[in-house]
Design a protein around this motif. Structure first.
Motif, PDB file in Angstrom:
ATOM      1  N   THR A 157       0.843  -1.186   0.000  1.00 14.35           N
ATOM      2  CA  THR A 157       0.000   0.000   0.000  1.00 14.35           C
ATOM      3  C   THR A 157       0.884   1.244   0.000  1.00 14.35           C
ATOM      4  O   THR A 157       2.097   1.169   0.262  1.00 14.35           O
ATOM      5  CB  THR A 157      -0.906   0.027   1.236  1.00 14.35           C
ATOM      6  OG1 THR A 157      -0.074   0.174   2.410  1.00 14.35           O
ATOM      7  CG2 THR A 157      -1.716  -1.252   1.348  1.00 14.35           C
ATOM      8  N   SER A 158       0.307   2.395  -0.285  1.00 18.66           N
ATOM      9  CA  SER A 158       1.080   3.636  -0.279  1.00 18.66           C
ATOM     10  C   SER A 158       1.649   3.908   1.108  1.00 18.66           C
ATOM     11  O   SER A 158       2.765   4.409   1.244  1.00 18.66           O
ATOM     12  CB  SER A 158       0.216   4.817  -0.729  1.00 18.66           C
ATOM     13  OG  SER A 158      -0.914   4.960   0.124  1.00 18.66           O
ATOM     14  N   ARG A 159       0.886   3.548   2.144  1.00 23.22           N
ATOM     15  CA  ARG A 159       1.369   3.747   3.512  1.00 23.22           C
ATOM     16  C   ARG A 159       2.550   2.837   3.811  1.00 23.22           C
ATOM     17  O   ARG A 159       3.522   3.253   4.449  1.00 23.22           O
ATOM     18  CB  ARG A 159       0.252   3.481   4.516  1.00 23.22           C
ATOM     19  CG  ARG A 159       0.661   3.688   5.967  1.00 23.22           C
ATOM     20  CD  ARG A 159       1.071   5.145   6.199  1.00 23.22           C
ATOM     21  NE  ARG A 159      -0.093   6.008   6.350  1.00 23.22           N
ATOM     22  CZ  ARG A 159      -0.043   7.322   6.248  1.00 23.22           C
ATOM     23  NH1 ARG A 159       1.105   7.919   5.976  1.00 23.22           N
ATOM     24  NH2 ARG A 159      -1.135   8.055   6.406  1.00 23.22           N
ATOM     25  N   GLU A 160       2.506   1.598   3.327  1.00 25.55           N
ATOM     26  CA  GLU A 160       3.624   0.676   3.545  1.00 25.55           C
ATOM     27  C   GLU A 160       4.870   1.146   2.808  1.00 25.55           C
ATOM     28  O   GLU A 160       5.983   0.987   3.306  1.00 25.55           O
ATOM     29  CB  GLU A 160       3.223  -0.731   3.108  1.00 25.55           C
ATOM     30  CG  GLU A 160       2.241  -1.397   4.065  1.00 25.55           C
ATOM     31  CD  GLU A 160       1.627  -2.674   3.515  1.00 25.55           C
ATOM     32  OE1 GLU A 160       1.120  -3.476   4.326  1.00 25.55           O
ATOM     33  OE2 GLU A 160       1.651  -2.870   2.280  1.00 25.55           O
ATOM     34  N   ARG A 161       4.691   1.752   1.646  1.00 26.67           N
ATOM     35  CA  ARG A 161       5.827   2.322   0.923  1.00 26.67           C
ATOM     36  C   ARG A 161       6.427   3.474   1.721  1.00 26.67           C
ATOM     37  O   ARG A 161       7.646   3.630   1.795  1.00 26.67           O
ATOM     38  CB  ARG A 161       5.406   2.793  -0.468  1.00 26.67           C
ATOM     39  CG  ARG A 161       5.062   1.666  -1.435  1.00 26.67           C
ATOM     40  CD  ARG A 161       4.392   2.226  -2.691  1.00 26.67           C
ATOM     41  NE  ARG A 161       4.004   1.171  -3.601  1.00 26.67           N
ATOM     42  CZ  ARG A 161       4.645   0.895  -4.749  1.00 26.67           C
ATOM     43  NH1 ARG A 161       5.697   1.599  -5.096  1.00 26.67           N
ATOM     44  NH2 ARG A 161       4.233  -0.079  -5.530  1.00 26.67           N
ATOM     45  N   ASP A 162       5.547   4.293   2.311  1.00 24.21           N
ATOM     46  CA  ASP A 162       6.029   5.400   3.156  1.00 24.21           C
ATOM     47  C   ASP A 162       6.842   4.856   4.328  1.00 24.21           C
ATOM     48  O   ASP A 162       7.911   5.378   4.665  1.00 24.21           O
ATOM     49  CB  ASP A 162       4.851   6.207   3.698  1.00 24.21           C
ATOM     50  CG  ASP A 162       4.129   7.012   2.622  1.00 24.21           C
ATOM     51  OD1 ASP A 162       4.756   7.294   1.573  1.00 24.21           O
ATOM     52  OD2 ASP A 162       2.956   7.354   2.843  1.00 24.21           O
ATOM     53  N   ILE A 163       6.330   3.802   4.939  1.00 19.87           N
ATOM     54  CA  ILE A 163       7.005   3.191   6.088  1.00 19.87           C
ATOM     55  C   ILE A 163       8.379   2.672   5.681  1.00 19.87           C
ATOM     56  O   ILE A 163       9.380   2.860   6.397  1.00 19.87           O
ATOM     57  CB  ILE A 163       6.156   2.045   6.672  1.00 19.87           C
ATOM     58  CG1 ILE A 163       4.861   2.571   7.277  1.00 19.87           C
ATOM     59  CG2 ILE A 163       6.961   1.264   7.711  1.00 19.87           C
ATOM     60  CD1 ILE A 163       5.030   3.403   8.522  1.00 19.87           C
ATOM     61  N   ALA A 192       4.441  -4.362  10.962  1.00 26.04           N
ATOM     62  CA  ALA A 192       4.213  -5.808  11.054  1.00 26.04           C
ATOM     63  C   ALA A 192       3.661  -6.356   9.742  1.00 26.04           C
ATOM     64  O   ALA A 192       4.097  -7.411   9.254  1.00 26.04           O
ATOM     65  CB  ALA A 192       3.248  -6.120  12.204  1.00 26.04           C
ATOM     66  N   GLY A 193       2.713  -5.646   9.143  1.00 23.96           N
ATOM     67  CA  GLY A 193       2.150  -6.081   7.871  1.00 23.96           C
ATOM     68  C   GLY A 193       3.172  -6.053   6.755  1.00 23.96           C
ATOM     69  O   GLY A 193       3.219  -6.953   5.908  1.00 23.96           O
ATOM     70  N   LEU A 195       6.501  -6.352   7.041  1.00 22.39           N
ATOM     71  CA  LEU A 195       7.467  -7.440   7.217  1.00 22.39           C
ATOM     72  C   LEU A 195       6.898  -8.761   6.703  1.00 22.39           C
ATOM     73  O   LEU A 195       7.598  -9.553   6.057  1.00 22.39           O
ATOM     74  CB  LEU A 195       7.862  -7.580   8.687  1.00 22.39           C
ATOM     75  CG  LEU A 195       8.604  -6.412   9.332  1.00 22.39           C
ATOM     76  CD1 LEU A 195       8.967  -6.738  10.778  1.00 22.39           C
ATOM     77  CD2 LEU A 195       9.848  -6.045   8.549  1.00 22.39           C
ATOM     78  N   ALA A 196       5.625  -8.993   6.978  1.00 26.76           N
ATOM     79  CA  ALA A 196       4.989 -10.236   6.533  1.00 26.76           C
ATOM     80  C   ALA A 196       4.927 -10.297   5.009  1.00 26.76           C
ATOM     81  O   ALA A 196       5.182 -11.347   4.410  1.00 26.76           O
ATOM     82  CB  ALA A 196       3.585 -10.338   7.122  1.00 26.76           C
ATOM     83  N   LYS A 197       4.611  -9.184   4.378  1.00 22.91           N
ATOM     84  CA  LYS A 197       4.479  -9.163   2.923  1.00 22.91           C
ATOM     85  C   LYS A 197       5.799  -9.428   2.208  1.00 22.91           C
ATOM     86  O   LYS A 197       5.846 -10.154   1.213  1.00 22.91           O
ATOM     87  CB  LYS A 197       3.916  -7.815   2.460  1.00 22.91           C
ATOM     88  CG  LYS A 197       2.414  -7.691   2.571  1.00 22.91           C
ATOM     89  CD  LYS A 197       1.937  -6.406   1.916  1.00 22.91           C
ATOM     90  CE  LYS A 197       0.429  -6.286   2.004  1.00 22.91           C
ATOM     91  NZ  LYS A 197      -0.060  -5.040   1.346  1.00 22.91           N
ATOM     92  N   ILE A 198       6.866  -8.797   2.696  1.00 22.67           N
ATOM     93  CA  ILE A 198       8.141  -8.913   1.981  1.00 22.67           C
ATOM     94  C   ILE A 198       8.997 -10.053   2.497  1.00 22.67           C
ATOM     95  O   ILE A 198      10.092 -10.307   1.987  1.00 22.67           O
ATOM     96  CB  ILE A 198       8.933  -7.589   2.040  1.00 22.67           C
ATOM     97  CG1 ILE A 198       9.381  -7.275   3.471  1.00 22.67           C
ATOM     98  CG2 ILE A 198       8.115  -6.439   1.476  1.00 22.67           C
ATOM     99  CD1 ILE A 198      10.236  -6.011   3.577  1.00 22.67           C
ATOM    100  N   GLY A 199       8.510 -10.746   3.525  1.00 27.86           N
ATOM    101  CA  GLY A 199       9.236 -11.901   4.048  1.00 27.86           C
ATOM    102  C   GLY A 199      10.471 -11.528   4.834  1.00 27.86           C
ATOM    103  O   GLY A 199      11.451 -12.284   4.858  1.00 27.86           O
ATOM    104  N   ALA A 200      10.436 -10.372   5.495  1.00 30.66           N
ATOM    105  CA  ALA A 200      11.582  -9.915   6.297  1.00 30.66           C
ATOM    106  C   ALA A 200      11.380 -10.299   7.757  1.00 30.66           C
ATOM    107  O   ALA A 200      10.263 -10.219   8.277  1.00 30.66           O
ATOM    108  CB  ALA A 200      11.763  -8.412   6.176  1.00 30.66           C
ATOM    109  N   ALA A 206      14.131  -5.449   6.334  1.00 30.21           N
ATOM    110  CA  ALA A 206      13.205  -4.670   5.512  1.00 30.21           C
ATOM    111  C   ALA A 206      13.926  -3.527   4.816  1.00 30.21           C
ATOM    112  O   ALA A 206      13.665  -3.218   3.650  1.00 30.21           O
ATOM    113  CB  ALA A 206      12.068  -4.125   6.378  1.00 30.21           C
ATOM    114  N   VAL A 207      14.859  -2.895   5.526  1.00 31.39           N
ATOM    115  CA  VAL A 207      15.617  -1.798   4.928  1.00 31.39           C
ATOM    116  C   VAL A 207      16.504  -2.317   3.802  1.00 31.39           C
ATOM    117  O   VAL A 207      16.615  -1.692   2.741  1.00 31.39           O
ATOM    118  CB  VAL A 207      16.463  -1.080   6.003  1.00 31.39           C
ATOM    119  CG1 VAL A 207      17.381  -0.045   5.358  1.00 31.39           C
ATOM    120  CG2 VAL A 207      15.554  -0.405   7.018  1.00 31.39           C
ATOM    121  N   VAL A 208      17.137  -3.457   4.023  1.00 30.69           N
ATOM    122  CA  VAL A 208      17.950  -4.059   2.964  1.00 30.69           C
ATOM    123  C   VAL A 208      17.070  -4.342   1.744  1.00 30.69           C
ATOM    124  O   VAL A 208      17.458  -4.062   0.601  1.00 30.69           O
ATOM    125  CB  VAL A 208      18.619  -5.363   3.457  1.00 30.69           C
ATOM    126  CG1 VAL A 208      19.281  -6.093   2.300  1.00 30.69           C
ATOM    127  CG2 VAL A 208      19.654  -5.040   4.538  1.00 30.69           C
TER     128      VAL A 208
END
Length: 219
Positions: A157-163, A192-193, A195-200, A206-208
């Motif tokens: 989502t746009s918010r997850e991209r912001d995060i 939390a959402g 991390l679950a989506k990208i498998g981190a 997640a930053v990597v």
């Protein structure tokens, strides 16, 4: 209490480390190791919340010990690498081995304590002196993930991209909440959402991931 194991080949360093972190009040050193062999043995036996690991130690070094601890099938034990060396190869080695954080020994006491708390909370940490340079190069060295970037990115989502972008700046949940004008609890929910989506496994991974796929703060 946050239960910690300290692995360093110098007894005086282990003693000083223990005094510093236990003064925080919410951290307890439950074991000390003088080399990588003892670090792995103690970690698997005591199951601490964080292992604070030196890199250069006799016998089995900190990177190999980190790799073995991180690969334990019985559950994740986060490793915070704390070292005097900030050479790229050491940082890359620690990240490749699965370290949840990397901190230089020159950091002040409050930074050390905060780093332990951050790693124990699953947030990860990386010394700000080397964050962007190291993560950018590290991301470029890694092979492509099994799931294509496009497939995963499209689900964000746009918010997850912001995060993701704010995570790559090294911001805390509180700082991200202030930047986005939302509650810290909402930030925690989105992280939390994400991390679950990208498998981190944690925020550092997640930053990597963000650097690998062009979704970091510079994007």
């Amino acid at each position: 209490m946050i239960r910690v194991i300290v692995a360093d080949d110098q007894a005086i360093v282990r003693a000083g480390f223990t005094v510093i972190v236990e003064a925080a009040g919410d951290i307890e050193v439950v074991g000390e190791a003088k080399d990588g062999y003892e670090a792995v043995e103690l970690a698997l036996k005591l199951r601490p919340d964080v292992v604070c690991m030196d890199i250069r130690m006799p016998g089995r070094d900190g990177i190999e010990a980190t790799r073995l601890i991180s690969a334990d099938p019985d559950g994740h034990i986060p490793v915070l690498v704390v070292t005097t060396f900030d050479l790229d190869d050491y940082v890359f080695g620690a990240l490749e081995a699965g370290a949840a954080g990397f901190l230089l020994k020159g950091a002040d006491e409050s930074t050390l304590v905060d780093a332990i708390r951050s790693v124990a909370a699953g947030e990860g940490t990386l010394d700000q002196k080397i964050t962007r340079r190291v993560l950018f190069e590290f991301a470029g060295r890694r092979s492509a993930p099994e799931r294509t970037a496009g497939t995963v990115v499209e689900t964000l989502t746009s918010r997850e991209r912001d995060i993701l972008r704010l995570l790559s700046e090294g911001l805390s949940n509180q700082e991200m909440a202030q930047r986005l004008f939302i509650e810290p609890s909402t930030v925690k929910y989105h992280v939390a959402g994400l991390l679950a989506k990208i498998g981190a496994r944690d925020r550092l991974q997640a930053v990597v991931w963000a650097f690998r796929h062009g979704l970091d703060a510079a994007a």
